[in-house]
Write a protein that holds these residues in place. Structure first.
Motif, PDB file in Angstrom:
ATOM      1  N   VAL A 156      18.155   9.202   6.470  1.00  0.00           N
ATOM      2  CA  VAL A 156      16.856   9.837   6.679  1.00  0.00           C
ATOM      3  C   VAL A 156      15.750   9.056   5.985  1.00  0.00           C
ATOM      4  CG1 VAL A 156      15.503  11.905   6.149  1.00  0.00           C
ATOM      5  CG2 VAL A 156      17.782  12.119   7.151  1.00  0.00           C
ATOM      6  N   ALA A 157      16.026   8.488   4.803  1.00  0.00           N
ATOM      7  CA  ALA A 157      15.023   7.664   4.130  1.00  0.00           C
ATOM      8  C   ALA A 157      14.615   6.497   5.020  1.00  0.00           C
ATOM      9  CB  ALA A 157      15.562   7.155   2.795  1.00  0.00           C
ATOM     10  N   GLY A 158      15.591   5.882   5.687  1.00  0.00           N
ATOM     11  CA  GLY A 158      15.275   4.803   6.611  1.00  0.00           C
ATOM     12  C   GLY A 158      14.465   5.295   7.802  1.00  0.00           C
ATOM     13  N   GLU A 159      14.816   6.470   8.331  1.00  0.00           N
ATOM     14  CA  GLU A 159      14.070   7.036   9.449  1.00  0.00           C
ATOM     15  C   GLU A 159      12.623   7.309   9.039  1.00  0.00           C
ATOM     16  OE1 GLU A 159      16.276  10.469  10.615  1.00  0.00           O
ATOM     17  OE2 GLU A 159      17.952   9.319  11.457  1.00  0.00           O
ATOM     18  N   PHE A 160      12.436   7.797   7.819  1.00  0.00           N
ATOM     19  CA  PHE A 160      11.093   8.083   7.337  1.00  0.00           C
ATOM     20  C   PHE A 160      10.282   6.796   7.190  1.00  0.00           C
ATOM     21  CE2 PHE A 160      12.553  12.270   6.629  1.00  0.00           C
ATOM     22  CZ  PHE A 160      11.458  13.078   6.371  1.00  0.00           C
ATOM     23  N   TYR A 161      10.942   5.715   6.759  1.00  0.00           N
ATOM     24  CA  TYR A 161      10.166   4.482   6.637  1.00  0.00           C
ATOM     25  C   TYR A 161       9.813   3.913   8.006  1.00  0.00           C
ATOM     26  CZ  TYR A 161       7.873   0.644   4.428  1.00  0.00           C
ATOM     27  OH  TYR A 161       6.885  -0.217   4.019  1.00  0.00           O
ATOM     28  N   VAL A 162      10.674   4.114   8.997  1.00  0.00           N
ATOM     29  CA  VAL A 162      10.297   3.736  10.360  1.00  0.00           C
ATOM     30  C   VAL A 162       9.096   4.567  10.800  1.00  0.00           C
ATOM     31  CG1 VAL A 162      11.033   3.729  12.773  1.00  0.00           C
ATOM     32  CG2 VAL A 162      12.588   2.907  11.004  1.00  0.00           C
ATOM     33  N   ASN A 163       9.094   5.883  10.464  1.00  0.00           N
ATOM     34  CA  ASN A 163       7.906   6.701  10.726  1.00  0.00           C
ATOM     35  C   ASN A 163       6.673   6.083  10.075  1.00  0.00           C
ATOM     36  OD1 ASN A 163       9.937   9.615  10.411  1.00  0.00           O
ATOM     37  ND2 ASN A 163       8.958   8.935  12.282  1.00  0.00           N
ATOM     38  N   ALA A 164       6.831   5.643   8.828  1.00  0.00           N
ATOM     39  CA  ALA A 164       5.697   5.052   8.102  1.00  0.00           C
ATOM     40  C   ALA A 164       5.220   3.770   8.777  1.00  0.00           C
ATOM     41  CB  ALA A 164       6.090   4.780   6.657  1.00  0.00           C
ATOM     42  N   HIS A 209       7.111  11.468   3.576  1.00  0.00           N
ATOM     43  CA  HIS A 209       7.590  10.085   3.640  1.00  0.00           C
ATOM     44  C   HIS A 209       7.918   9.562   2.241  1.00  0.00           C
ATOM     45  CE1 HIS A 209       5.467   9.229   7.780  1.00  0.00           C
ATOM     46  NE2 HIS A 209       6.315  10.240   7.814  1.00  0.00           N
ATOM     47  N   PHE A 210       6.913   9.551   1.354  1.00  0.00           N
ATOM     48  CA  PHE A 210       7.152   8.850   0.090  1.00  0.00           C
ATOM     49  C   PHE A 210       8.051   9.616  -0.868  1.00  0.00           C
ATOM     50  CE2 PHE A 210       2.821  10.670  -0.635  1.00  0.00           C
ATOM     51  CZ  PHE A 210       3.084  11.484  -1.739  1.00  0.00           C
ATOM     52  N   LEU A 211       8.234  10.914  -0.642  1.00  0.00           N
ATOM     53  CA  LEU A 211       9.209  11.626  -1.470  1.00  0.00           C
ATOM     54  C   LEU A 211      10.618  11.117  -1.217  1.00  0.00           C
ATOM     55  CD1 LEU A 211       7.904  15.310  -1.361  1.00  0.00           C
ATOM     56  CD2 LEU A 211       8.096  13.839  -3.385  1.00  0.00           C
ATOM     57  N   ARG A 212      10.837  10.511  -0.046  1.00  0.00           N
ATOM     58  CA  ARG A 212      12.162   9.998   0.295  1.00  0.00           C
ATOM     59  C   ARG A 212      12.239   8.472   0.242  1.00  0.00           C
ATOM     60  NH1 ARG A 212      11.091  14.711   2.694  1.00  0.00           N
ATOM     61  NH2 ARG A 212      12.770  16.210   3.034  1.00  0.00           N
ATOM     62  N   THR A 213      11.099   7.813   0.367  1.00  0.00           N
ATOM     63  CA  THR A 213      11.105   6.347   0.402  1.00  0.00           C
ATOM     64  C   THR A 213      10.553   5.716  -0.870  1.00  0.00           C
ATOM     65  OG1 THR A 213       8.883   6.174   1.369  1.00  0.00           O
ATOM     66  CG2 THR A 213      10.729   6.457   2.896  1.00  0.00           C
ATOM     67  N   LYS A 214      10.114   6.526  -1.824  1.00  0.00           N
ATOM     68  CA  LYS A 214       9.321   6.095  -2.970  1.00  0.00           C
ATOM     69  C   LYS A 214       7.980   5.534  -2.471  1.00  0.00           C
ATOM     70  CE  LYS A 214      12.229   5.939  -6.907  1.00  0.00           C
ATOM     71  NZ  LYS A 214      12.814   5.174  -8.018  1.00  0.00           N
ATOM     72  N   VAL A 215       7.097   5.280  -3.405  1.00  0.00           N
ATOM     73  CA  VAL A 215       5.731   4.962  -2.995  1.00  0.00           C
ATOM     74  C   VAL A 215       5.637   3.656  -2.218  1.00  0.00           C
ATOM     75  CG1 VAL A 215       4.572   6.340  -4.735  1.00  0.00           C
ATOM     76  CG2 VAL A 215       5.306   4.035  -5.315  1.00  0.00           C
ATOM     77  N   LYS A 216       6.553   2.729  -2.463  1.00  0.00           N
ATOM     78  CA  LYS A 216       6.544   1.494  -1.678  1.00  0.00           C
ATOM     79  C   LYS A 216       7.924   0.844  -1.739  1.00  0.00           C
ATOM     80  CE  LYS A 216       4.433  -1.181  -5.464  1.00  0.00           C
ATOM     81  NZ  LYS A 216       3.249  -1.993  -5.828  1.00  0.00           N
ATOM     82  N   GLN A 224       0.815  -1.211   0.000  1.00  0.00           N
ATOM     83  CA  GLN A 224       0.000   0.000   0.000  1.00  0.00           C
ATOM     84  C   GLN A 224       0.850   1.262   0.000  1.00  0.00           C
ATOM     85  OE1 GLN A 224      -2.787  -1.532   3.323  1.00  0.00           O
ATOM     86  NE2 GLN A 224      -3.997   0.006   2.256  1.00  0.00           N
ATOM     87  N   GLY A 225       2.056   1.147   0.465  1.00  0.00           N
ATOM     88  CA  GLY A 225       2.967   2.278   0.431  1.00  0.00           C
ATOM     89  C   GLY A 225       2.712   3.288   1.529  1.00  0.00           C
ATOM     90  N   THR A 226       3.544   4.326   1.542  1.00  0.00           N
ATOM     91  CA  THR A 226       3.438   5.378   2.545  1.00  0.00           C
ATOM     92  C   THR A 226       2.404   6.406   2.104  1.00  0.00           C
ATOM     93  OG1 THR A 226       5.344   6.437   1.509  1.00  0.00           O
ATOM     94  CG2 THR A 226       5.773   5.054   3.400  1.00  0.00           C
ATOM     95  N   SER A 227       2.070   7.344   3.011  1.00  0.00           N
ATOM     96  CA  SER A 227       0.996   8.298   2.716  1.00  0.00           C
ATOM     97  C   SER A 227       1.457   9.744   2.819  1.00  0.00           C
ATOM     98  CB  SER A 227      -0.192   8.070   3.657  1.00  0.00           C
ATOM     99  OG  SER A 227      -1.282   8.907   3.321  1.00  0.00           O
TER     100      SER A 227
END
Length: 683
Positions: free
Chosen positions: A371-379, A292-299, A285-288
């Motif tokens: 930071v991309a990893g931190e954002f995915y942990v946020n997600a 978040h998704f600007l740094r992690t891509k949609v999924k 489903q990816g991030t919202s």
């Protein structure tokens, strides 16, 4: 109170609030959200009092925000934009209009959220991305849950892309709900306000606290479903070993379109998600939140094998999944792109999840990857919260595309400075804590590389790494290059630091100056073990990494003028350097098919800053040549053709020249850095 004092206090209070909110990851993610304050100052042109808005500028980080990171605008002019607003279909034009609202030079570039801060009728406004707030914002029945959680104090705002219209919407909500302290922005985050800076901060923290408590109080205890033991975290030593073995392959895949630096995360939150029943569904489903998704891509890319899968099976499956991921991402782009869309920026994943092992995140530099990893942990936290109280329901794919390939986002990317010559490259420098190694590490970091500083003297390596900016730029590790197992372990740790290796500098060395009859077998073995054997071991282990990456690379040997020059009382050192010099030729011939270039540098007379000379070599050579030790550098300079002393930085310059790209078709070369020693000319 003078006007200047009032302005200073307004700005100081805004910065204090921003730093307090931004320094706690529970409140907002790195570089996410923005804060503002309104106040008055005299217009230097008219002499009249003018209302101003100070707001965090585009790209800044709340936790480290300084005054130079604020945009300063005239409120009357921003508000007047409502009269010329052409509607939501053309709202992107309003960002350029902000330039005509700046006060003086205006400070930082205004962000897309400027309208929200200017149009809301409150002296202080905060927009944040807390995990608990986004959990409510992404819950399928978020509007009902917001009322249940906050009553009338916080208002639900349906998803709308950030921009001028969202600012108008929130301003209207504030007018129609005079008792409200803020709102939940569907799919996105929170906004809060107050008449004082303290009140705005308290309201922001209240929303975050009450959302957190609501989720904890009403949420299901297993929001991710059942735990799958087959995908549970491996023991630490085992998972780190597996991560190190897989990381170069994954980095190579993630760098198919553009070279990337990597970061590894194996926290409890990551492993809880990886071992969960809902992993596949939620990851797909990816991030919202746009941040978040600007740094992690949609999924992310998720390896669909158990934790105990072999390295070979994991690599084979990762390559298959990578091809599928690229095809899927390309299809996503083609579904939504139109004639005005920016070109596709790359189809590789930014987040790769390996059950039992952890998360691998990628970016254009180490900080971006981290930071991309931190954002995915946020997600992950957001998904956990949303699933605990409802069903996770992120914004539509089409909306994600509108954000990811937004013309304004593209313009922001185009404003970034041109990458430095060694950007995305990961270097390992042996003997990097002092002398030539330290100077080389300094030059590589200055040119954009991430550097692993390996040295027998860990304290010296750590001091150098700290001087170079810390773990996003340089890390230190202890390494005895003469010990095979120590080299294997050091290379594994180096890989975990930044995802792989691209540029190896074999610099570790020592020397004992003795005539033949005084040279012991121990003297001989020590120098050969460190320099000849050590260079061989480091080259062998790092070549394995570079071959797995399939990204090419460079191996540089810091040899010596003595590799070709027969000097007195120096048989062990010179013979060792000749060994290193021939390793360059042998490895250049063998590794060329992998696009790994192997070159050497032959310095001479590098006295200042040299660990070797300081360790007794200088005194020995001074005695041989009959000069005072402190004048040895001058002596060496006078015997050269250029009459110049050779410094560690001169050798570092040669490393850069060989690796920065202009000599991309050169391998097997030795470059003298000796100020001109005719007897050492290469033939």
């Amino acid at each position: 109170m003078s006007e200047r004092t009032a302005v200073n206090e307004t700005v100081a209070a805004l910065l204090e609030r921003s730093n307090a909110l931004g320094s706690d990851p529970r409140n907002t993610n790195y570089a996410g959200g923005n804060t503002s304050a309104k106040g008055s100052a005299t217009d230097p042109v008219t002499g009249e009092e003018t209302e101003l808005l100070w707001v965090k500028g585009s790209g800044g980080d709340l936790g480290t925000l300084e005054e130079k990171g604020l945009a300063v605008l005239r409120l009357d002019r921003v508000r007047a934009l409502q009269d010329v607003y052409p509607g939501v279909e053309r709202e992107d034009e309003m960002v350029a209009a902000f330039d005509y609202c700046l006060h003086g030079k205006g400070g930082a570039a205004p962000s897309i959220d400027t309208a929200m801060h200017a149009l809301v009728d409150a002296e202080h406004v905060d927009h944040l991305h807390p995990d608990a707030g986004i959990a409510l914002a992404t819950a399928a029945d978020g509007e009902r849950l917001t009322r249940e959680c906050f009553g009338e104090a916080v208002v639900w705002v349906p998803w709308r892309r950030p921009g001028f219209q969202l600012g108008l919407d929130i301003a209207e909500i504030k007018r129609e709900n005079p008792g409200a302290i803020g709102c939940i922005l569907g799919g996105h985050g929170i906004t809060a306000w107050g008449e004082t800076s303290q009140e705005a901060q308290e309201n922001s923290l209240r929303i975050i606290r009450e959302a957190t408590e609501f989720i904890e109080r009403t949420g299901t205890p297993e929001p991710f479903g059942a735990h799958d033991p087959a995908r549970a975290a491996l023991p630490e030593a085992e998972r780190r070993a597996k991560a190190s073995a897989l990381f170069p392959v994954i980095r190579g895949l993630a760098s198919t379109d553009t070279p990337m630096v990597g970061h590894f995360t194996d926290t409890e939150a990551v492993h809880e998600f990886l071992a969960s029943e809902k992993l596949s569904t939620l990851a797909d489903q990816g991030t919202s939140c746009p941040d978040h998704f600007l740094r992690t891509k949609v999924k992310p890319l998720v390896l669909d094998l158990p934790a105990d899968a072999s390295i070979e099976d994991s690599v084979a499956r990762l390559k298959e999944l990578h091809e599928s991921y690229r095809a899927d991402y390309t299809a996503y782009y083609e579904r939504h792109a139109d004639a005005d869309s920016p070109a596709m920026r790359g189809a590789d994943p930014a987040i790769v999840l390996i059950p039992g092992v952890g998360m691998f995140s990628f970016g254009a530099d180490a900080q971006t990857a981290r930071v991309a990893g931190e954002f995915y942990v946020n997600a992950i936290n957001v998904m956990r919260g949303a699933e605990a109280i409802s069903t996770y329901s992120p914004i539509e794919e089409s909306e994600k595309f509108r954000i990811e390939y937004w013309a304004l986002e593209e313009a922001k990317l185009q404003r970034k400075p041109k990458p430095k010559p060694l950007a995305t490259r990961v270097a390992l420098v042996t003997g990097g804590g002092s002398g030539i190694g330290k100077a080389t590490a300094e030059r590589l970091v200055a040119e954009g590389a991430c550097v692993v500083i390996a040295d027998l003297n860990l304290e010296g390596a750590e001091a150098t790494a700290a001087e170079l900016g810390g773990p996003d730029r340089a890390v230190a590790l202890r390494a005895d290059v003469s010990d095979e197992q120590a080299v294997v372990e050091a290379v594994a740790e180096a890989v975990l630091a930044f995802g792989g290796l691209d540029l190896i500098v074999n610099n570790a060395g020592l020397s004992l100056s003795k005539p033949l009859l005084e040279t012991t077998a121990k003297d001989w073995d020590l120098q050969h073990d460190v320099m000849a054997r050590g260079s061989f071991l480091v080259s062998r282990e790092t070549a394995r990494v570079m071959i797995d990456q399939a990204m090419g690379g460079d191996i540089i040997y810091i040899s010596s003028k003595n590799s070709v020059f027969a000097g007195p009382n120096n048989i062990a050192y010179s013979a060792t350097k000749a060994d290193q010099a021939h390793q360059v030729r042998l490895l250049a011939a063998e590794l060329g098919e992998h696009q790994i270039r192997v070159n050497g540098i032959n310095p001479d007379g590098v006295v200042r800053g040299s660990g070797i000379f300081a360790g007794g070599w200088g005194a020995s050579r001074a005695k041989v040549y009959g000069v005072e030790e402190e004048k040895l550098g001058e002596f060496y300079a006078q015997r050269t053709l250029l009459k110049r002393e050779v410094l560690p930085a001169n050798v570092a310059n040669a490393v850069f020249a060989l690796t920065a790209g202009d000599l991309s078709h050169t391998t097997g070369l030795h470059i003298p850095v000796d100020a001109g020693v005719a007897a050492a000319f290469l033939r």
